[in-house]
Design an enzyme around this catalytic site. Sequence first.
Site, PDB file in Angstrom:
ATOM      1  N   ASP A  41     -32.751  -2.790  12.699  1.00 38.56           N
ATOM      2  CA  ASP A  41     -31.546  -2.486  11.918  1.00 38.56           C
ATOM      3  C   ASP A  41     -31.864  -1.530  10.786  1.00 38.56           C
ATOM      4  O   ASP A  41     -31.076  -0.641  10.461  1.00 38.56           O
ATOM      5  CB  ASP A  41     -30.971  -3.761  11.318  1.00 38.56           C
ATOM      6  CG  ASP A  41     -30.373  -4.648  12.388  1.00 38.56           C
ATOM      7  OD1 ASP A  41     -29.864  -5.716  12.051  1.00 38.56           O
ATOM      8  OD2 ASP A  41     -30.431  -4.258  13.568  1.00 38.56           O
ATOM      9  N   GLU A  43     -34.128   0.790  10.610  1.00 34.76           N
ATOM     10  CA  GLU A  43     -34.281   2.174  11.069  1.00 34.76           C
ATOM     11  C   GLU A  43     -32.921   2.783  11.408  1.00 34.76           C
ATOM     12  O   GLU A  43     -32.664   3.945  11.134  1.00 34.76           O
ATOM     13  CB  GLU A  43     -35.190   2.220  12.297  1.00 34.76           C
ATOM     14  CG  GLU A  43     -36.656   2.094  11.930  1.00 34.76           C
ATOM     15  CD  GLU A  43     -37.528   1.967  13.155  1.00 34.76           C
ATOM     16  OE1 GLU A  43     -37.383   0.959  13.869  1.00 34.76           O
ATOM     17  OE2 GLU A  43     -38.339   2.864  13.396  1.00 34.76           O
ATOM     18  N   ASP A  45     -30.063   1.871  10.056  1.00 41.38           N
ATOM     19  CA  ASP A  45     -29.392   2.123   8.773  1.00 41.38           C
ATOM     20  C   ASP A  45     -29.895   3.429   8.161  1.00 41.38           C
ATOM     21  O   ASP A  45     -29.136   4.177   7.552  1.00 41.38           O
ATOM     22  CB  ASP A  45     -29.644   0.967   7.783  1.00 41.38           C
ATOM     23  CG  ASP A  45     -28.830  -0.272   8.149  1.00 41.38           C
ATOM     24  OD1 ASP A  45     -27.934  -0.155   9.000  1.00 41.38           O
ATOM     25  OD2 ASP A  45     -29.116  -1.346   7.582  1.00 41.38           O
ATOM     26  N   SER A  90     -14.937  -2.759   9.193  1.00 37.96           N
ATOM     27  CA  SER A  90     -16.368  -2.964   9.005  1.00 37.96           C
ATOM     28  C   SER A  90     -16.620  -2.992   7.494  1.00 37.96           C
ATOM     29  O   SER A  90     -15.674  -2.956   6.711  1.00 37.96           O
ATOM     30  CB  SER A  90     -17.063  -1.831   9.748  1.00 37.96           C
ATOM     31  OG  SER A  90     -18.124  -1.365   9.042  1.00 37.96           O
ATOM     32  N   LEU A  91     -17.847  -3.056   7.065  1.00 36.23           N
ATOM     33  CA  LEU A  91     -18.126  -3.156   5.631  1.00 36.23           C
ATOM     34  C   LEU A  91     -19.076  -2.061   5.176  1.00 36.23           C
ATOM     35  O   LEU A  91     -20.004  -1.707   5.900  1.00 36.23           O
ATOM     36  CB  LEU A  91     -18.786  -4.506   5.311  1.00 36.23           C
ATOM     37  CG  LEU A  91     -17.931  -5.768   5.402  1.00 36.23           C
ATOM     38  CD1 LEU A  91     -18.815  -6.995   5.254  1.00 36.23           C
ATOM     39  CD2 LEU A  91     -16.857  -5.762   4.323  1.00 36.23           C
ATOM     40  N   LYS A 123     -23.676 -13.453   4.807  1.00 32.38           N
ATOM     41  CA  LYS A 123     -23.303 -12.504   5.868  1.00 32.38           C
ATOM     42  C   LYS A 123     -24.066 -12.928   7.119  1.00 32.38           C
ATOM     43  O   LYS A 123     -25.267 -12.687   7.241  1.00 32.38           O
ATOM     44  CB  LYS A 123     -23.655 -11.072   5.468  1.00 32.38           C
ATOM     45  CG  LYS A 123     -23.184 -10.063   6.492  1.00 32.38           C
ATOM     46  CD  LYS A 123     -23.344  -8.650   5.972  1.00 32.38           C
ATOM     47  CE  LYS A 123     -22.724  -7.635   6.912  1.00 32.38           C
ATOM     48  NZ  LYS A 123     -23.417  -7.555   8.205  1.00 32.38           N
ATOM     49  N   ASP A 125     -25.584 -13.138  10.664  1.00 33.66           N
ATOM     50  CA  ASP A 125     -26.051 -12.100  11.577  1.00 33.66           C
ATOM     51  C   ASP A 125     -25.717 -12.510  13.012  1.00 33.66           C
ATOM     52  O   ASP A 125     -26.540 -13.059  13.729  1.00 33.66           O
ATOM     53  CB  ASP A 125     -27.558 -11.909  11.396  1.00 33.66           C
ATOM     54  CG  ASP A 125     -27.992 -10.524  11.802  1.00 33.66           C
ATOM     55  OD1 ASP A 125     -27.112  -9.713  12.137  1.00 33.66           O
ATOM     56  OD2 ASP A 125     -29.197 -10.255  11.787  1.00 33.66           O
ATOM     57  N   ARG A 144     -14.879  -7.863  18.587  1.00 38.06           N
ATOM     58  CA  ARG A 144     -14.359  -6.789  17.751  1.00 38.06           C
ATOM     59  C   ARG A 144     -14.212  -5.484  18.534  1.00 38.06           C
ATOM     60  O   ARG A 144     -13.290  -4.713  18.303  1.00 38.06           O
ATOM     61  CB  ARG A 144     -15.306  -6.561  16.574  1.00 38.06           C
ATOM     62  CG  ARG A 144     -14.791  -5.488  15.677  1.00 38.06           C
ATOM     63  CD  ARG A 144     -15.576  -5.420  14.414  1.00 38.06           C
ATOM     64  NE  ARG A 144     -16.674  -4.476  14.520  1.00 38.06           N
ATOM     65  CZ  ARG A 144     -17.435  -4.118  13.501  1.00 38.06           C
ATOM     66  NH1 ARG A 144     -17.260  -4.674  12.335  1.00 38.06           N
ATOM     67  NH2 ARG A 144     -18.382  -3.239  13.649  1.00 38.06           N
ATOM     68  N   GLU A 181     -17.686 -15.283  12.684  1.00 38.34           N
ATOM     69  CA  GLU A 181     -18.923 -14.756  13.249  1.00 38.34           C
ATOM     70  C   GLU A 181     -19.540 -15.802  14.169  1.00 38.34           C
ATOM     71  O   GLU A 181     -19.798 -16.927  13.750  1.00 38.34           O
ATOM     72  CB  GLU A 181     -19.885 -14.434  12.091  1.00 38.34           C
ATOM     73  CG  GLU A 181     -21.060 -13.584  12.476  1.00 38.34           C
ATOM     74  CD  GLU A 181     -20.756 -12.076  12.442  1.00 38.34           C
ATOM     75  OE1 GLU A 181     -19.569 -11.690  12.330  1.00 38.34           O
ATOM     76  OE2 GLU A 181     -21.710 -11.303  12.532  1.00 38.34           O
ATOM     77  N   LYS A 297     -16.343 -10.434  -1.704  1.00 41.98           N
ATOM     78  CA  LYS A 297     -14.932 -10.083  -1.474  1.00 41.98           C
ATOM     79  C   LYS A 297     -14.118 -10.371  -2.732  1.00 41.98           C
ATOM     80  O   LYS A 297     -14.342 -11.402  -3.379  1.00 41.98           O
ATOM     81  CB  LYS A 297     -14.353 -10.937  -0.334  1.00 41.98           C
ATOM     82  CG  LYS A 297     -15.058 -10.767   0.993  1.00 41.98           C
ATOM     83  CD  LYS A 297     -14.524 -11.746   2.023  1.00 41.98           C
ATOM     84  CE  LYS A 297     -15.325 -11.639   3.314  1.00 41.98           C
ATOM     85  NZ  LYS A 297     -15.023 -12.683   4.277  1.00 41.98           N
ATOM     86  N   LYS A 321     -26.802  -6.303   1.119  1.00 43.37           N
ATOM     87  CA  LYS A 321     -27.845  -6.612   2.097  1.00 43.37           C
ATOM     88  C   LYS A 321     -29.153  -7.105   1.466  1.00 43.37           C
ATOM     89  O   LYS A 321     -29.487  -6.735   0.344  1.00 43.37           O
ATOM     90  CB  LYS A 321     -28.165  -5.356   2.930  1.00 43.37           C
ATOM     91  CG  LYS A 321     -26.968  -4.756   3.647  1.00 43.37           C
ATOM     92  CD  LYS A 321     -26.581  -5.523   4.885  1.00 43.37           C
ATOM     93  CE  LYS A 321     -27.440  -5.187   6.043  1.00 43.37           C
ATOM     94  NZ  LYS A 321     -26.856  -4.415   7.086  1.00 43.37           N
ATOM     95  N   CYS A 415     -66.917 -15.813  23.363  1.00 45.18           N
ATOM     96  CA  CYS A 415     -66.516 -16.125  21.993  1.00 45.18           C
ATOM     97  C   CYS A 415     -66.886 -14.955  21.071  1.00 45.18           C
ATOM     98  O   CYS A 415     -68.040 -14.526  21.056  1.00 45.18           O
ATOM     99  CB  CYS A 415     -67.212 -17.391  21.516  1.00 45.18           C
ATOM    100  SG  CYS A 415     -66.939 -17.708  19.760  1.00 45.18           S
TER     101      CYS A 415
HETATM  102  S1  IVH Z   1     -15.763  -9.940   6.349  1.00 45.23           S
HETATM  103  C1  IVH Z   1     -13.510  -6.115   6.367  1.00 45.23           C
HETATM  104  N1  IVH Z   1     -17.421 -11.946   6.063  1.00 45.23           N
HETATM  105  O1  IVH Z   1     -20.287  -8.347   9.072  1.00 45.23           O
HETATM  106  C2  IVH Z   1     -14.304  -7.312   6.253  1.00 45.23           C
HETATM  107  N2  IVH Z   1     -17.927 -10.282   7.668  1.00 45.23           N
HETATM  108  O2  IVH Z   1     -20.462  -5.425   8.535  1.00 45.23           O
HETATM  109  C3  IVH Z   1     -14.570  -7.900   7.540  1.00 45.23           C
HETATM  110  N3  IVH Z   1     -19.966 -10.696   8.921  1.00 45.23           N
HETATM  111  O3  IVH Z   1     -17.826  -7.231  11.296  1.00 45.23           O
HETATM  112  C4  IVH Z   1     -15.701  -8.743   7.586  1.00 45.23           C
HETATM  113  N4  IVH Z   1     -20.484 -12.593   7.953  1.00 45.23           N
HETATM  114  O4  IVH Z   1     -19.246  -9.254  11.936  1.00 45.23           O
HETATM  115  C5  IVH Z   1     -17.154 -10.801   6.713  1.00 45.23           C
HETATM  116  N5  IVH Z   1     -18.784 -13.786   5.746  1.00 45.23           N
HETATM  117  C6  IVH Z   1     -18.511 -12.655   6.379  1.00 45.23           C
HETATM  118  C7  IVH Z   1     -19.342 -12.149   7.390  1.00 45.23           C
HETATM  119  C8  IVH Z   1     -19.025 -10.952   8.010  1.00 45.23           C
HETATM  120  C9  IVH Z   1     -20.838 -11.707   8.869  1.00 45.23           C
HETATM  121  C10 IVH Z   1     -20.074  -9.520   9.805  1.00 45.23           C
HETATM  122  C11 IVH Z   1     -18.826  -9.271  10.615  1.00 45.23           C
HETATM  123  C12 IVH Z   1     -18.374  -7.915  10.229  1.00 45.23           C
HETATM  124  C13 IVH Z   1     -19.633  -7.294   9.731  1.00 45.23           C
HETATM  125  C14 IVH Z   1     -19.329  -6.174   8.783  1.00 45.23           C
END
Ligand code: IVH
Length: 681
Positions: A41, A43, A45, A90-91, A123, A125, A144, A181, A297, A321, A415
């Site tokens: 991931d 690399e 990124d 996405s984020l 978050k 994975d 998704r 997730e 958030k 991250k 050995c």
């Molecule tokens: S919120 C617009 N909350 O991360 C916000 N995402 O890089 C939508 N993910 O597609 C996502 N844990 O697959 C949110 N607590 C969490 C999350 C989470 C994992 C993943 C999810 C998303 C990706 C975004």
Amino acid sequence: MAMGCGYDNVFAARLAAEELRAEISRHDYLYYVLNQPEISDAEYDALMAKLRAIEEHYPELVTPDSPTQRVPGQPVEAFGVVEHRLPMLSLANAFNYDDLRAWHRRAVQLAERDDFRLVVEPKIDGLAVALVYEEGRLVQGATRGDGYRGENITENLKTLRSIPLVLRANDVPERLEVRGEVYMPKEAFERLNQELAEKGEKLFMNPRNAAAGSLRQKDPRVTASRKLDIWIYQLGWCDGPHPTSHWEILQWLRELGFRVNPENRLCYSLDEVQKTWEEWVERRHHLPYEIDGLVVKIDDLELWDRLGAVGREPRWAIAYKFPPIQATTRLLDIRHNVGRTGRINPYAVLEPVLVGGVIVKQATLHNDDYIRQRDLRIGDWVVVHRAGEVIPQVVAPVPSRRTGQERPYEPPTLCPACGTELERPPGDAFSYCPNPSCPAQSFRWLTHFVQRSAMDIEGLGEKWCEALLAAGLVEDPADLYLLTMEKLLSLERMGPVLARKILASIEKSKEQPLSRVIFALGIRHIGPENAEILANEFSSIDRLAQASLEELASLPGIGPKIAESVYKWFRNERNQKVVAKLRKAGLRLEEVTEAEPVKEGPLKGLTFVFTGTLYSMPRTRAQELVKALGARASDSVTRQTDYLVVGEAPGSKLEKARKYGTKTLTEEEFLAILRQHKVNV
Ligand code: IVH
């Protein structure tokens, strides 16, 4: 966050951008469609960051098909395509506090206020899914996909028991969609890969790929056999009344029956978010599932609308991250060390690489089977994994990066320390050096014996162990008890202060309980837990030494392999002499009832053991609480155990409890007992 992009003319930048797009799109395909990533991931990124930097510097180079302009992923048509009513966004990423502050500043500017609260969530994975409920019933589950259209995987998702098929409350909105997730717990992932390796099948790189591979099975029965789980983290949309803050929505979703992560937290300042993140950088390794950061958030939904999104990244949330725990690097060599039992342990010599914030140069390869099952070759590019304090390990090679220059691995036959021909017992994944006087073995045996979790002899580091062996003052650990001031002072650079300390520490070690002595003996397959089981069962070294194979193998937690190892150990002449010397030295070879003072309290006389992760508190806290109420807290299940408290992802203790018929408690039941005794939890 914007920096120079490294290209000072637009022509060179255009070329570089085109190459990056082609490269990223190939990795997207490998990752999202085939579930066979070739790079880590981090690399990936880095490639994206490079492309973003170019496009930020030269906005005229942005093309509609650039990976920065779309959420990647191609749905596999065979499952049926589902149109998401609202796109699954996405984020954007933050990699440090500065990034986070920049994000917050922007949100404050646009919101024209700075008093908003922030919800911080692990978050997970795994992979995002959307679940649609009509009249409280699950009618559709989808991936998704590209954010607009995903795959219909309703049948597969239904096999996840934590996804409610019918919502709990009577008063539910007519239609709603929740998002969450799906992931595979770490332990299930290890077990799955072990099974695949034994069958000679392709392995998964990490729990996320395993979860993705398991969800996208055409046969839901296969999905059901994989231990998948889900955390619900968002309300997608809702036809009907619902709370207007994200935090309240999460509580509401939990009431409706969804699995909402209890680790989520409401923060009142950015500083608090940062502190939470710092705690999680280490704590995450103790979770039973992988998280790669925190999602931050804004709590107030009214601001979600006001702030909107940049492309597909909302301004009201950000992924903060952690340093990545996987990376790819070159496998330069495979070498071996000799363990205290003569076991030959292969390890990888790597081109140094940054993993989880630390430079890694070596990693474990476990055993010859592990290397063979993965077809690891010297010169390969390999994926390296490092989590917390755990020894880094080589996960798998990246075959597509082979040049043909790689050398297949040849297991050693001699050995590496003494040149004796190695033996490989049938059914064992390791080779062993059978020479009892192998210098490498004596050294390991001695350092094992003195270590803190064994006899805890202070002052005797590896250097002094080596010196004692080289000078012939010690041949086996029992000889430590024959050391004198004079003998120690004969060692070069040994002074009276240290010598006195070592002797005092050796003397003190004679008080160690039987379980420690059994562990310190260095019997193959006997770790501290098994040593405690043996000490509890036999209460004396002599009774243990006389135990029959059948008697040993019938103990919970002691399989035939371990039983044989113990049985054989006590039948070896050299080992018998060591035990005799230890007895003569005055060690405790009989169990004395545990000296730990037990408090008076309502739980007096009861013994508690904990397994798995508790949500409400760390295990050590739970142990303190029961002790405060007069009970004992032990680390392993024995016949004396009254209650085993079972948290998330329990370990082998649960099996032992079943064998013994020990009563088990869920975390809720345990908390109820505490509350009954007026402990605030
Ligand atoms: S919120 C617009 N909350 O991360 C916000 N995402 O890089 C939508 N993910 O597609 C996502 N844990 O697959 C949110 N607590 C969490 C999350 C989470 C994992 C993943 C999810 C998303 C990706 C975004």
